[in-house]
Design a protein around this motif. Structure first.
Motif, PDB file in Angstrom:
ATOM      1  N   SER A 149      60.094  40.334  72.203  1.00  0.00           N
ATOM      2  CA  SER A 149      61.169  40.126  72.860  1.00  0.00           C
ATOM      3  C   SER A 149      60.476  40.259  74.263  1.00  0.00           C
ATOM      4  O   SER A 149      59.462  41.033  74.445  1.00  0.00           O
ATOM      5  N   TYR A 151      61.661  42.773  76.034  1.00  0.00           N
ATOM      6  CA  TYR A 151      61.574  44.589  76.021  1.00  0.00           C
ATOM      7  C   TYR A 151      60.363  45.137  76.431  1.00  0.00           C
ATOM      8  O   TYR A 151      59.593  44.525  75.950  1.00  0.00           O
ATOM      9  N   TYR A 350      76.717  49.796  71.494  1.00  0.00           N
ATOM     10  CA  TYR A 350      74.931  49.591  71.480  1.00  0.00           C
ATOM     11  C   TYR A 350      75.297  50.894  70.027  1.00  0.00           C
ATOM     12  O   TYR A 350      75.854  51.741  70.113  1.00  0.00           O
ATOM     13  N   ILE A 366      72.858  45.332  68.639  1.00  0.00           N
ATOM     14  CA  ILE A 366      74.078  45.403  70.351  1.00  0.00           C
ATOM     15  C   ILE A 366      75.316  44.638  68.897  1.00  0.00           C
ATOM     16  O   ILE A 366      75.536  43.359  68.616  1.00  0.00           O
ATOM     17  N   GLU A 379      74.312  41.156  67.610  1.00  0.00           N
ATOM     18  CA  GLU A 379      72.971  40.528  68.105  1.00  0.00           C
ATOM     19  C   GLU A 379      71.730  42.118  67.394  1.00  0.00           C
ATOM     20  O   GLU A 379      72.122  42.421  67.473  1.00  0.00           O
ATOM     21  N   HIS A 380      70.451  41.467  66.983  1.00  0.00           N
ATOM     22  CA  HIS A 380      69.536  42.060  66.616  1.00  0.00           C
ATOM     23  C   HIS A 380      68.467  42.013  67.480  1.00  0.00           C
ATOM     24  O   HIS A 380      68.132  41.208  68.355  1.00  0.00           O
ATOM     25  N   PRO A 381      68.424  43.036  69.228  1.00  0.00           N
ATOM     26  CA  PRO A 381      67.393  42.982  70.002  1.00  0.00           C
ATOM     27  C   PRO A 381      65.102  43.308  69.649  1.00  0.00           C
ATOM     28  O   PRO A 381      64.833  42.435  70.693  1.00  0.00           O
ATOM     29  N   ASN A 401      70.125  46.263  82.659  1.00  0.00           N
ATOM     30  CA  ASN A 401      69.079  46.621  80.949  1.00  0.00           C
ATOM     31  C   ASN A 401      67.901  47.415  81.192  1.00  0.00           C
ATOM     32  O   ASN A 401      66.893  47.349  80.999  1.00  0.00           O
ATOM     33  N   ASN A 423      64.378  45.641  79.938  1.00  0.00           N
ATOM     34  CA  ASN A 423      64.500  44.203  79.702  1.00  0.00           C
ATOM     35  C   ASN A 423      64.880  42.927  80.728  1.00  0.00           C
ATOM     36  O   ASN A 423      65.955  43.809  81.568  1.00  0.00           O
TER      37      ASN A 423
END
Length: 687
Positions: A149, A151, A350, A366, A379-381, A401, A423
């Motif tokens: 991702s 992140y 979160y 999230i 949501e799954h980050p 973020n 992020n």
């Protein structure tokens, strides 16, 4: 024969003694387990298991299962896996054994083995959602890790110790304080917890120095921390109240986690007091998180009425106390555990869960609020914010973020550590300061923010008079700064699309209703009443102020220093005041709202505190009379004469144009809508 018989007797007696010893350890272990002291219980169960002969397969398997349950609870993942496998090997697995084993294998990153045991669990527990979600996660986790991702995460060893450090929480007007829980050696008390085998946690804090660098974390040196376990804290929007979790102990009875509050006095936190959320004293209440608007306290609990082991609940915060406990329900809560709620300032919730499909232990999820239906979108980050370990306890650096969280990834002992995350989202924000004109910040102020996209917000300011709010490209915003005892100030903002994060900065200087307000940068021709061209900017700002406050009338006054003839100075100052009024009238301000007065030297300036920061030879309350000035140094005298030569206004009325000729209010306020009914129109509409 007698010798052989003696040996046999000794073996029998030894076997009986070993068996009695094992039973004694089991009894002690069961007592510790009932109290929730799983570390101490595990030590006793391990001794009992070791003292049980391999041929006693059923007993050995039962004791392995109890040992596994303890290891699972204290994050001894590899030991838990071994113990569950032993229970299965000795044919003592119950309906949950394969499920628990699979969950531990997920934490170890053994996804193929976990998938097999989730499937075995589904075979014996058809329709079990935890097993079904676990099987899905075991198949998807390798793909999530491969995809990655935006992140990036980094272990922040500056904050970490050789023990557990977790649940970081940023605080302070500039996010310059980081609070977190730690079981490091510096905590108060010397006893080891029967739950974890380490010292009880205390809340520590690190602050940024004048160079923006974090200082060494320190145990909060007040009565806030005790010999018991404190941690997982959150703060009210004004930063004056801390909500924290506390776990006390009792040698005879199980003790449940409670939520406590502490209030800040000057720079120190006071002793915590228990916050009673319900009358239920047999449930745990932990992990408090205050919503960005300060109206709700979210928390974790196993109280009756939930959906699984631990659920996320919320309770309303009012001036009279708390009330109205609600379970968040689906889609947030599951049959598993949902824990550690926290908010990003934009309203996103979160939380961590082992019930939703994730990568291992607790994964961060999230929950974005749906403004239309009042529901949440989950949501799954992804990776690397989430890992095969436990990931939880987010905190954010303002609206961006980025911030900190905690994780036990890669730690063989299961201890948590603090990580940073970033992020690189493109975020546009507006930051404003509300303060008194010629004075200090106004933390009691409120800013109304309206956008032509339907935005209608009421923003509170921080202790330094500032606020920060996310804004959207292509939207026109109007912001109105207000505070009791002051005139309003309005700013307009047009937000354009950008390719990198941008912050717009606005100033909201509010003019006092009760004190004279300096109109800075007003210039006249020498010895005349003619306004110089460079005065236009200041006068246009005054016109804007009067248009923003249409119910205000003012006295416009001009002042001179003590030098020159008294009568001449008074006439000159009167003409100068009239020049300002004429300019305002020419630009649309009604003449009956303006009263020009020339005071000459009759009203020397009184020094306010803010001005003493610029002119240190002056004190708050000094009056710049002729006698006062003549006692000063020559260069100081000239400064004071300049301060006396000024143009000011003071508010006379705040009800101009509000009543008709009969004394009736022209625009009476509309009745408030019924409770739970949406307002008929926004609180403030500038369009």
């Amino acid at each position: 024969m007698r010798y052989t018989s003696t040996i046999a007797s000794i073996i029998v007696v030894a076997t009986l003694l070993v068996g009695c010893g094992a039973d004694s350890h089991m009894k002690k272990g069961d007592k510790f387990f009932a109290l929730g002291e799983y570390y101490d219980a595990a030590n006793q169960y391990k001794k009992a298991y070791s003292a049980t002969a391999p041929k006693e397969r059923a007993t050995r398997g039962q004791r392995a299962l109890k040992l596994a349950e303890c290891y699972r609870r204290i994050n001894y993942t590899q030991r838990a896996i071994a113990a569950y496998n032993n229970a299965i090997r000795y044919n003592q697995a119950d309906s949950m054994t394969h499920l628990r084993l699979a969950q531990q294998q997920m934490k170890a990153g053994s996804y193929k083995e976990a998938a097999k045991n989730f499937q075995a669990a589904l075979d014996s527990l058809p329709g079990n959602r935890l097993a079904a979600n676990g099987l899905k996660a075991a198949r998807m986790a390798p793909e999530w890790k491969e995809q990655g991702s935006q992140y990036t995460v980094k272990r922040e060893n500056f904050f970490n110790s050789r023990r557990a450090d977790y649940s970081p929480m940023l605080a302070g007007d500039n996010n310059d304080q980081l609070y977190f829980t730690s079981t490091r050696t510096e905590v108060k008390g010397d006893e080891l917890s029967g739950i974890t085998g380490t010292k009880n946690g205390d809340i520590f804090v690190s602050t940024k120095d004048e160079n923006g660098k974090w200082t060494k974390p320190q145990d909060i040196d007040t009565e806030l921390n005790s010999e018991f376990d404190e941690g997982a804290c959150s703060f009210s929007p004004d930063g004056k109240t801390m909500y924290l979790t506390q776990c006390t102990t009792d040698p005879q009875y199980p003790r449940y986690a409670t939520i406590c509050t502490s209030t800040r006095s000057d720079a120190s936190w006071g002793k915590s007091t228990t916050l009673e959320l319900t009358k239920d004293t047999l449930s745990s209440y932990a992990h408090p998180a205050v919503s960005p608007d300060g109206e709700w306290l979210y928390f974790t609990s196993d109280m009756p009425g939930g959906m699984g082991g631990l659920d996320i609940w919320r309770v309303r915060l009012t001036a009279a106390g708390v009330g109205g406990v609600e379970n968040l329900g689906e889609p947030i809560n599951t049959e598993g555990d949902e824990m550690f709620p926290t908010f990003r300032p934009n309203g996103d919730l979160y939380f961590s869960s082992d019930g939703h499909p994730g990568m291992g232990g607790l994964d961060i999820f999230i929950a974005k609020p749906d403004s239309v239906g009042g529901t949440w979108h989950i949501e799954h980050p992804g990776y690397p914010l989430n890992s095969q370990g436990d990931d939880f306890g987010m905190t954010f650096e303002g609206l961006h973020n980025r911030g900190y969280f905690s994780s036990n990834r890669g730690d063989a002992k299961g201890w948590d550590h603090i990580y940073s995350f970033v992020n690189p989202e493109i975020i546009q924000t507006v930051k404003g300061w509300v303060y008194e004109q010629e004075g200090y910040e106004l933390p009691q102020a409120v800013v109304y923010m309206v956008g032509n996209d339907g935005t209608n917000l009421k923003l509170s300011v921080k202790g330094d008079g500032s606020f920060t709010q996310e804004i959207r490209p292509g939207v026109d915003y109007v912001l109105l700064g207000t505070c009791k005892g002051f005139l309003n100030h309005k700013e307009q903002l047009r937000v354009e699309p950008v390719t990198e994060s941008t912050e717009y900065v606005l100033q909201f200087p509010l003019a006092s209703i009760t004190a004279p307000v300096l109109i800075d940068n007003i210039f006249y021709d020498f010895d005349k009443a003619t306004l110089r061209p460079e005065s236009t900017k200041a006068l246009d700002e005054l016109i804007k102020l009067l248009n923003e406050n249409p119910n205000v009338t003012i006295e416009l006054s001009a002042h001179c220093d003590y030098r020159g003839a008294v009568e001449y100075n008074k006439v000159l100052s009167q003409k100068r005041a009239e020049s300002v009024v004429n300019y305002l009238v020419e630009h649309g301000i009604a003449a009956d709202r303006l009263s020009p007065v020339g005071y000459g030297k009759e009203k020397p300036k009184t020094i306010r505190k803010k001005l003493t920061e610029t002119y240190t030879f002056l004190k708050e309350g000094d009056v710049l009379t002729e006698d006062f000035i003549k006692k000063l140094k020559p260069e100081e005298q000239e400064i004071c004469n300049q301060l006396n030569r000024r143009t000011e206004f003071i508010v006379l009325r705040t009800t101009y144009g509000m009543f008709d000729e009969k004394g009736n209010l022209k625009n009476p306020p509309k009745p408030k809508p019924a409770e739970n009914q949406a307002p008929a129109e926004p609180e403030w509409t500038p369009w």
